[in-house]
Scaffold this motif. Structure first.
Motif, PDB file in Angstrom:
ATOM      1  N   SER A  34     104.700  41.720   1.749  1.00  0.00           N
ATOM      2  CA  SER A  34     105.003  40.792   0.620  1.00  0.00           C
ATOM      3  C   SER A  34     104.362  40.674  -0.476  1.00  0.00           C
ATOM      4  CB  SER A  34     104.868  39.412   1.290  1.00  0.00           C
ATOM      5  OG  SER A  34     103.506  39.034   1.820  1.00  0.00           O
ATOM      6  N   PRO A  60     105.142  44.345  -5.339  1.00  0.00           N
ATOM      7  CA  PRO A  60     105.721  43.528  -6.486  1.00  0.00           C
ATOM      8  C   PRO A  60     107.205  43.721  -6.287  1.00  0.00           C
ATOM      9  CG  PRO A  60     104.496  45.654  -7.158  1.00  0.00           C
ATOM     10  CD  PRO A  60     104.222  45.307  -5.705  1.00  0.00           C
ATOM     11  N   ASP A  61     107.813  44.942  -5.995  1.00  0.00           N
ATOM     12  CA  ASP A  61     109.196  45.163  -5.981  1.00  0.00           C
ATOM     13  C   ASP A  61     109.637  46.562  -4.868  1.00  0.00           C
ATOM     14  OD1 ASP A  61     108.750  47.555  -7.243  1.00  0.00           O
ATOM     15  OD2 ASP A  61     108.386  46.505  -9.292  1.00  0.00           O
ATOM     16  N   ALA A  62     110.710  46.517  -4.690  1.00  0.00           N
ATOM     17  CA  ALA A  62     111.376  47.583  -3.741  1.00  0.00           C
ATOM     18  C   ALA A  62     110.977  48.988  -4.306  1.00  0.00           C
ATOM     19  CB  ALA A  62     112.757  47.531  -3.669  1.00  0.00           C
ATOM     20  N   THR A  73     108.301  49.949  -6.036  1.00  0.00           N
ATOM     21  CA  THR A  73     106.932  50.135  -5.673  1.00  0.00           C
ATOM     22  C   THR A  73     106.668  50.592  -4.065  1.00  0.00           C
ATOM     23  OG1 THR A  73     106.125  48.751  -7.399  1.00  0.00           O
ATOM     24  CG2 THR A  73     104.535  49.161  -5.832  1.00  0.00           C
ATOM     25  N   THR A 106      98.813  47.739  -4.368  1.00  0.00           N
ATOM     26  CA  THR A 106      98.514  46.233  -4.503  1.00  0.00           C
ATOM     27  C   THR A 106      97.152  45.719  -4.289  1.00  0.00           C
ATOM     28  OG1 THR A 106      98.873  45.844  -2.073  1.00  0.00           O
ATOM     29  CG2 THR A 106     100.761  45.801  -3.319  1.00  0.00           C
ATOM     30  N   GLY A 137     117.933  47.100  -1.645  1.00  0.00           N
ATOM     31  CA  GLY A 137     117.376  46.835  -2.641  1.00  0.00           C
ATOM     32  C   GLY A 137     116.011  45.958  -2.432  1.00  0.00           C
ATOM     33  N   GLN A 138     115.821  45.762  -1.087  1.00  0.00           N
ATOM     34  CA  GLN A 138     114.897  44.848  -0.728  1.00  0.00           C
ATOM     35  C   GLN A 138     113.724  45.457   0.092  1.00  0.00           C
ATOM     36  OE1 GLN A 138     116.779  41.763   1.412  1.00  0.00           O
ATOM     37  NE2 GLN A 138     117.880  40.852  -0.460  1.00  0.00           N
ATOM     38  N   ILE A 139     112.535  44.692   0.224  1.00  0.00           N
ATOM     39  CA  ILE A 139     111.447  45.322   1.333  1.00  0.00           C
ATOM     40  C   ILE A 139     111.726  44.905   2.484  1.00  0.00           C
ATOM     41  CG2 ILE A 139     108.962  45.457   1.513  1.00  0.00           C
ATOM     42  CD1 ILE A 139     108.720  44.802  -1.282  1.00  0.00           C
ATOM     43  N   LYS A 193     110.201  57.550  -9.621  1.00  0.00           N
ATOM     44  CA  LYS A 193     110.396  56.308  -9.187  1.00  0.00           C
ATOM     45  C   LYS A 193     111.925  56.468  -8.673  1.00  0.00           C
ATOM     46  CE  LYS A 193     107.577  53.369 -12.038  1.00  0.00           C
ATOM     47  NZ  LYS A 193     107.368  52.163 -12.700  1.00  0.00           N
TER      48      LYS A 193
END
Length: 502
Positions: A116, A119-121, A123, A167, A325-327, A501
């Motif tokens: 959690s 920062p984003d998917a 990364t 992180t 597009g999600q972790i 990336k």
């Protein structure tokens, strides 16, 4: 000219193995690139293709390094030939991965970092690729150095290092990491003690008896039944947990039932085989060959079912994140991802596995079927005990610890026997009996040069376990997590600097 021809042949074989491994990775690249055409709704980007190639590279390194612990003792004891062991391991490793590897995998191995905080998917995907590549590179180096290491610890270190780089230190679950660090001691110690205990039991109750065949008829069915029950519990707990989640009550009942059936079957088999056997240790060793082969196959199956996640877990995380597009912390494993892991492990075993198989089976200490049987049995029992107690253990550390336990027990018994003989000779000389005088006459040269003899005997005892391998392996175990972490962090920063990336 002969030396030049031999060197050329060896180098040719090395280049052939490297070439075949590169061909496999090219095949993974081509195969992955076509997955976007299957109508599954997954657009395969170059980043995902690169991740799949790294996943295949990781799988090959798992096969080259980790699988040796399952079949090495059987090869070292000559219960299996190297070729036979590779064939059995490849079949059962792939079978375990495809049949019981599961359709869902944890993307963050052992809850090492908090996803959690990412920062984003993008990364998250980059950090997973760095972790996967770092673990693969370290396994490759460890295999080259001849050190069997834990692939689980390698990927844990990679995930931790990449997570810190992405992180900060706050993302790491430090209590979990402390448990993993404790397993560096717990795993080999438990494996070594249990293997040594079973070997000592067999030596006292069978191998050192005057009538070895009669003793074998009594005790061999018992230990074979213990092994059958232990492996039943091991497979239910680890090997098929993705197919069916067994309760501990079911596991224990199944283990007891199989123990009873195996005892009756083994007792009948031993009685039939022992009728024409000579009263020698070699005869007793022969009774353990088939159980040892079966144990190698079952260990390989369970390993394939569990450790394929080390290769495809981060890859599945990348594929799932690219698709949604999600972790995600739990990701479904597409069939093609599982195939990359299963086939990669088998190819790595066949091309590069013999080096570590020889290290585990032959170079640490000399193994025969009885000693190798004790190592395999200790691996199953240790995993069961650790799982029941909730302790994190490494199958690699357990198996290698078992080999060391067997070797150090042999050293201790050899040293004790030498000391007993020397004291008997001294006592006989003091008593002065006829038998004593005879013993003194035979022992006098040794007593006259006792410091030298003691030193030579001590050196011979030490060679029962090669210290060079002990220190190399121990050092590799200790640095696996921190080195993989540092490497993963460095790779993550390099990727970010180069703009790599999704």
């Amino acid at each position: 000219m002969t030396k030049v021809e031999t060197a050329a042949l060896v180098q040719g074989q090395v280049f052939a193995r490297i070439g075949l491994s590169v061909l496999f990775l090219v095949a993974v690249w081509i195969f992955t690139s076509t997955q976007g055409l299957t109508g599954q709704g997954l657009v395969v980007s170059p980043f995902v293709v690169a991740a799949a190639v790294i996943g295949g590279y990781m799988a090959m390194n798992i096969g080259a390094n980790d699988v040796a612990n399952n079949v090495g003792p059987a090869v070292g004891s000559k219960a299996l030939t190297l070729t036979g062991a590779i064939i059995i391991a490849a079949i059962f490793e792939a079978g375990g991965a495809l049949i019981a590897g599961g359709d869902v995998v944890s993307t963050i191995k052992s809850g090492i970092i908090d996803p959690s905080l990412m920062p984003d998917a993008a990364t998250f995907m980059t950090s997973m690729m760095a972790a996967l590549l770092a673990a693969a590179l370290w396994l490759n180096l460890a295999t080259y150095l001849g050190a069997p290491v834990s692939t689980t610890h390698a990927i844990v270190g990679g995930v931790m290092g990449a997570g810190i780089a992405a992180t900060g230190f706050g993302a790491v679950n430090w209590p979990t990491m402390s448990k993993i660090a404790a397993s560096w001691v717990i795993s080999p110690l438990m494996g070594g003690i249990i293997a040594a205990a079973f070997l000592y039991f067999l030596k006292v109750n069978v191998l050192h008896k005057v009538d070895k065949i009669k003793a074998a008829e009594k005790w061999v069915p018992l230990v074979v039944a213990v092994m059958a029950g232990a492996f039943t519990m091991y497979i239910m707990n680890k090997g098929i947990k993705h197919l069916y989640k067994s309760s501990w009550t079911e596991i224990v009942i199944a283990g007891v039932v199989v123990y009873a059936l195996a005892w009756f079957a083994s007792r009948a088999r031993v009685r039939v085989r022992s009728k024409n056997m000579e009263n020698r240790r070699k005869s007793v060793n022969a009774l353990f060959v088939m159980p040892l082969i079966i144990s190698a196959a079952l260990l390989s199956f369970a390993h394939g079912a569990n450790d394929v996640a080390n290769a495809v877990g981060p890859l599945a995380a990348i594929v799932s994140a690219a698709d949604s597009g999600q972790i995600v912390t739990k990701a479904g494993i597409p069939l093609w991802v599982m195939l990359v892991g299963a086939v990669g492990i088998s190819i790595g075993l066949m091309l590069f596995g013999p080096r570590l198989i020889k290290t585990v089976g032959q170079e640490i200490t000399k193994l025969n079927p009885v000693r190798a049987f004790c190592v395999a049995l200790s691996a199953a029992i240790t995993v069961i005990i650790a799982s029941a107690l909730g302790l994190p253990v490494s199958s690699t550390h357990i198996a290698v610890g078992g080999v060391f336990g067997v070797g150090f027990l042999r050293e201790y018994l050899a040293h004790r026997e030498t000391k007993r003989n020397r004291l008997s000779a001294i006592a006989a000389m003091a008593v002065g009996t006829t038998e004593g005088l005879h013993a003194v006459e035979n022992a006098t040269p040794e007593l006259q040069h006792m410091p030298k003899i003691h030193s030579e005997q001590k050196a011979r005892n030490r060679m029962l376990v090669r210290r060079q391998h002990a220190w190399t392996i121990a050092a590799a175990w200790i640095i696996t997590v921190p080195l993989a972490a540092a490497l993963a962090a460095g790779l993550y920063f390099i990727m970010m600097a180069l703009g790599v990336k999704p």
